[in-house]
Scaffold this motif. Structure first.
Motif, PDB file in Angstrom:
ATOM      1  N   THR A  46       7.217 -91.147  11.520  1.00  0.00           N
ATOM      2  CA  THR A  46       6.759 -89.811  11.876  1.00  0.00           C
ATOM      3  C   THR A  46       7.883 -88.957  12.449  1.00  0.00           C
ATOM      4  OG1 THR A  46       6.054 -90.549  14.069  1.00  0.00           O
ATOM      5  CG2 THR A  46       4.387 -90.567  12.328  1.00  0.00           C
ATOM      6  N   PHE A  47       7.750 -87.676  12.256  1.00  0.00           N
ATOM      7  CA  PHE A  47       8.735 -86.707  12.730  1.00  0.00           C
ATOM      8  C   PHE A  47       8.702 -86.606  14.247  1.00  0.00           C
ATOM      9  CE2 PHE A  47      11.314 -82.993  12.769  1.00  0.00           C
ATOM     10  CZ  PHE A  47      10.752 -82.135  13.698  1.00  0.00           C
ATOM     11  N   VAL A  48       9.885 -86.503  14.854  1.00  0.00           N
ATOM     12  CA  VAL A  48       9.994 -86.341  16.303  1.00  0.00           C
ATOM     13  C   VAL A  48      10.621 -84.991  16.654  1.00  0.00           C
ATOM     14  CG1 VAL A  48      11.089 -87.230  18.396  1.00  0.00           C
ATOM     15  CG2 VAL A  48      10.183 -88.826  16.675  1.00  0.00           C
ATOM     16  N   ALA A  49      11.791 -84.714  16.069  1.00  0.00           N
ATOM     17  CA  ALA A  49      12.509 -83.483  16.416  1.00  0.00           C
ATOM     18  C   ALA A  49      13.444 -83.105  15.284  1.00  0.00           C
ATOM     19  CB  ALA A  49      13.300 -83.674  17.704  1.00  0.00           C
ATOM     20  N   GLY A  50      13.730 -81.806  15.167  1.00  0.00           N
ATOM     21  CA  GLY A  50      14.655 -81.323  14.158  1.00  0.00           C
ATOM     22  C   GLY A  50      15.526 -80.216  14.714  1.00  0.00           C
ATOM     23  N   ILE A  51      16.694 -80.042  14.100  1.00  0.00           N
ATOM     24  CA  ILE A  51      17.584 -78.949  14.478  1.00  0.00           C
ATOM     25  C   ILE A  51      18.084 -78.330  13.184  1.00  0.00           C
ATOM     26  CG2 ILE A  51      19.580 -80.500  14.736  1.00  0.00           C
ATOM     27  CD1 ILE A  51      20.429 -78.629  17.108  1.00  0.00           C
ATOM     28  N   LYS A  52      17.896 -77.025  13.051  1.00  0.00           N
ATOM     29  CA  LYS A  52      18.158 -76.349  11.795  1.00  0.00           C
ATOM     30  C   LYS A  52      19.639 -76.282  11.480  1.00  0.00           C
ATOM     31  CE  LYS A  52      15.823 -72.479  11.358  1.00  0.00           C
ATOM     32  NZ  LYS A  52      15.220 -71.190  11.718  1.00  0.00           N
ATOM     33  N   GLY A  53      19.956 -76.342  10.184  1.00  0.00           N
ATOM     34  CA  GLY A  53      21.331 -76.214   9.754  1.00  0.00           C
ATOM     35  C   GLY A  53      21.899 -74.850  10.082  1.00  0.00           C
ATOM     36  N   ASN A  54      23.189 -74.793  10.331  1.00  0.00           N
ATOM     37  CA  ASN A  54      23.911 -73.558  10.644  1.00  0.00           C
ATOM     38  C   ASN A  54      23.498 -72.915  11.968  1.00  0.00           C
ATOM     39  OD1 ASN A  54      25.339 -73.546   8.115  1.00  0.00           O
ATOM     40  ND2 ASN A  54      23.471 -72.802   7.146  1.00  0.00           N
ATOM     41  N   THR A  55      22.656 -73.587  12.728  1.00  0.00           N
ATOM     42  CA  THR A  55      22.180 -73.046  14.002  1.00  0.00           C
ATOM     43  C   THR A  55      22.023 -74.178  15.016  1.00  0.00           C
ATOM     44  OG1 THR A  55      19.786 -73.385  13.737  1.00  0.00           O
ATOM     45  CG2 THR A  55      20.738 -71.471  12.632  1.00  0.00           C
ATOM     46  N   TYR A  56      21.612 -73.798  16.200  1.00  0.00           N
ATOM     47  CA  TYR A  56      21.250 -74.782  17.212  1.00  0.00           C
ATOM     48  C   TYR A  56      19.759 -74.674  17.536  1.00  0.00           C
ATOM     49  CZ  TYR A  56      26.269 -75.336  17.802  1.00  0.00           C
ATOM     50  OH  TYR A  56      27.594 -75.577  17.578  1.00  0.00           O
ATOM     51  N   ASN A  57      19.011 -74.087  16.607  1.00  0.00           N
ATOM     52  CA  ASN A  57      17.572 -73.906  16.799  1.00  0.00           C
ATOM     53  C   ASN A  57      16.842 -75.211  16.557  1.00  0.00           C
ATOM     54  OD1 ASN A  57      18.032 -71.208  17.310  1.00  0.00           O
ATOM     55  ND2 ASN A  57      17.638 -70.584  15.205  1.00  0.00           N
ATOM     56  N   ALA A  58      16.043 -75.621  17.538  1.00  0.00           N
ATOM     57  CA  ALA A  58      15.360 -76.902  17.484  1.00  0.00           C
ATOM     58  C   ALA A  58      13.845 -76.732  17.416  1.00  0.00           C
ATOM     59  CB  ALA A  58      15.727 -77.733  18.708  1.00  0.00           C
ATOM     60  N   TYR A  59      13.186 -77.778  16.940  1.00  0.00           N
ATOM     61  CA  TYR A  59      11.730 -77.791  16.892  1.00  0.00           C
ATOM     62  C   TYR A  59      11.269 -79.236  17.078  1.00  0.00           C
ATOM     63  CZ  TYR A  59      12.915 -78.793  11.989  1.00  0.00           C
ATOM     64  OH  TYR A  59      13.463 -79.304  10.838  1.00  0.00           O
ATOM     65  N   TYR A  60      10.032 -79.404  17.576  1.00  0.00           N
ATOM     66  CA  TYR A  60       9.598 -80.712  18.027  1.00  0.00           C
ATOM     67  C   TYR A  60       8.160 -81.018  17.638  1.00  0.00           C
ATOM     68  CZ  TYR A  60      13.666 -80.082  21.034  1.00  0.00           C
ATOM     69  OH  TYR A  60      14.944 -79.861  21.498  1.00  0.00           O
ATOM     70  N   ALA A  61       7.859 -82.300  17.562  1.00  0.00           N
ATOM     71  CA  ALA A  61       6.478 -82.741  17.467  1.00  0.00           C
ATOM     72  C   ALA A  61       5.803 -82.466  18.812  1.00  0.00           C
ATOM     73  CB  ALA A  61       6.416 -84.228  17.149  1.00  0.00           C
ATOM     74  N   ASP A  62       4.515 -82.172  18.773  1.00  0.00           N
ATOM     75  CA  ASP A  62       3.795 -81.861  20.009  1.00  0.00           C
ATOM     76  C   ASP A  62       3.866 -83.005  21.017  1.00  0.00           C
ATOM     77  OD1 ASP A  62       1.076 -79.989  18.423  1.00  0.00           O
ATOM     78  OD2 ASP A  62       3.082 -79.376  19.075  1.00  0.00           O
ATOM     79  N   SER A  63       3.919 -84.235  20.534  1.00  0.00           N
ATOM     80  CA  SER A  63       3.885 -85.397  21.413  1.00  0.00           C
ATOM     81  C   SER A  63       5.138 -85.532  22.285  1.00  0.00           C
ATOM     82  CB  SER A  63       3.695 -86.671  20.593  1.00  0.00           C
ATOM     83  OG  SER A  63       4.737 -86.814  19.654  1.00  0.00           O
ATOM     84  N   VAL A  64       6.221 -84.870  21.909  1.00  0.00           N
ATOM     85  CA  VAL A  64       7.467 -85.005  22.668  1.00  0.00           C
ATOM     86  C   VAL A  64       7.954 -83.683  23.237  1.00  0.00           C
ATOM     87  CG1 VAL A  64       8.119 -86.957  21.207  1.00  0.00           C
ATOM     88  CG2 VAL A  64       9.068 -84.676  20.741  1.00  0.00           C
ATOM     89  N   LYS A  65       7.280 -82.598  22.916  1.00  0.00           N
ATOM     90  CA  LYS A  65       7.706 -81.278  23.373  1.00  0.00           C
ATOM     91  C   LYS A  65       7.757 -81.243  24.895  1.00  0.00           C
ATOM     92  CE  LYS A  65       6.196 -78.297  20.540  1.00  0.00           C
ATOM     93  NZ  LYS A  65       5.325 -77.383  19.780  1.00  0.00           N
ATOM     94  N   GLY A  66       8.866 -80.738  25.424  1.00  0.00           N
ATOM     95  CA  GLY A  66       9.049 -80.673  26.866  1.00  0.00           C
ATOM     96  C   GLY A  66       9.691 -81.902  27.468  1.00  0.00           C
ATOM     97  N   ARG A  67       9.752 -82.991  26.701  1.00  0.00           N
ATOM     98  CA  ARG A  67      10.366 -84.235  27.202  1.00  0.00           C
ATOM     99  C   ARG A  67      11.644 -84.593  26.444  1.00  0.00           C
ATOM    100  NH1 ARG A  67       7.816 -88.966  26.597  1.00  0.00           N
ATOM    101  NH2 ARG A  67       6.654 -88.324  24.728  1.00  0.00           N
ATOM    102  N   PHE A  68      11.688 -84.297  25.156  1.00  0.00           N
ATOM    103  CA  PHE A  68      12.838 -84.645  24.316  1.00  0.00           C
ATOM    104  C   PHE A  68      13.629 -83.389  23.967  1.00  0.00           C
ATOM    105  CE2 PHE A  68      11.025 -88.743  22.152  1.00  0.00           C
ATOM    106  CZ  PHE A  68      10.714 -89.251  23.396  1.00  0.00           C
ATOM    107  N   THR A  69      14.941 -83.557  23.813  1.00  0.00           N
ATOM    108  CA  THR A  69      15.804 -82.451  23.408  1.00  0.00           C
ATOM    109  C   THR A  69      16.768 -82.938  22.333  1.00  0.00           C
ATOM    110  OG1 THR A  69      15.705 -81.471  25.621  1.00  0.00           O
ATOM    111  CG2 THR A  69      17.457 -80.722  24.145  1.00  0.00           C
ATOM    112  N   ILE A  70      16.759 -82.269  21.187  1.00  0.00           N
ATOM    113  CA  ILE A  70      17.700 -82.579  20.123  1.00  0.00           C
ATOM    114  C   ILE A  70      18.864 -81.602  20.214  1.00  0.00           C
ATOM    115  CG2 ILE A  70      16.519 -81.089  18.440  1.00  0.00           C
ATOM    116  CD1 ILE A  70      17.298 -83.119  16.264  1.00  0.00           C
TER     117      ILE A  70
END
Length: 126
Positions: A46-70
């Motif tokens: 399952t997906f946990v976290a992603g960071i977009k190419g050419n940027t530092y923009n990140a996105y997260y699964a709800d289960s880890v939002k606020g606790r994990f940082t990519i």
């Protein structure tokens, strides 16, 4: 094809922190969306976290939002996952992955990633 090597897993107690690393070789990953996935025994990856190419923009699964940082370090051709306030349900093998196509896309499906690290075990005891 890019080669990815995951590291940084371990056995920790609930509430502790870990930092996973993913070192890439064979191709620069700065233009690719990178992701972290996890797979617990008997369950799907399952997906946990992603960071977009050419940027530092990140996105997260709800289960880890606020606790994990990519994050990514383009100079080191690496991606990281800082995991805080770990819970027993975070126990899994964690894999980093590179999207199939370059560009700043939000992708989260396993099929959209073409290169995978071997995985690193994270075990959180209660």
């Amino acid at each position: 094809q890019v080669q990815l090597v995951d590291s940084g897993g371990g056995l920790v107690q609930a509430g502790d922190s870990l930092r996973l690393s993913c070192a890439a070789s064979g191709r620069t990953i700065s233009t690719y969306t990178m992701g972290w996935f996890r797979q617990a025994p008997g369950k799907e990856r399952t997906f946990v976290a992603g960071i977009k190419g050419n940027t530092y923009n990140a996105y997260y699964a709800d289960s880890v939002k606020g606790r994990f940082t990519i994050s990514r370090d383009n100079a080191k051709n690496s991606v990281y996952l800082q995991m805080n306030s770990l819970k027993p349900e975070d126990t899994a093998v964690y894999h980093c992955a590179a999207a199939r196509n370059s560009g700043g896309y939000v992708v989260a499906a396993v099929t959209e990633f073409g290169s995978w690290g071997q995985g690193t075990q994270v075990t959180v005891s209660s």
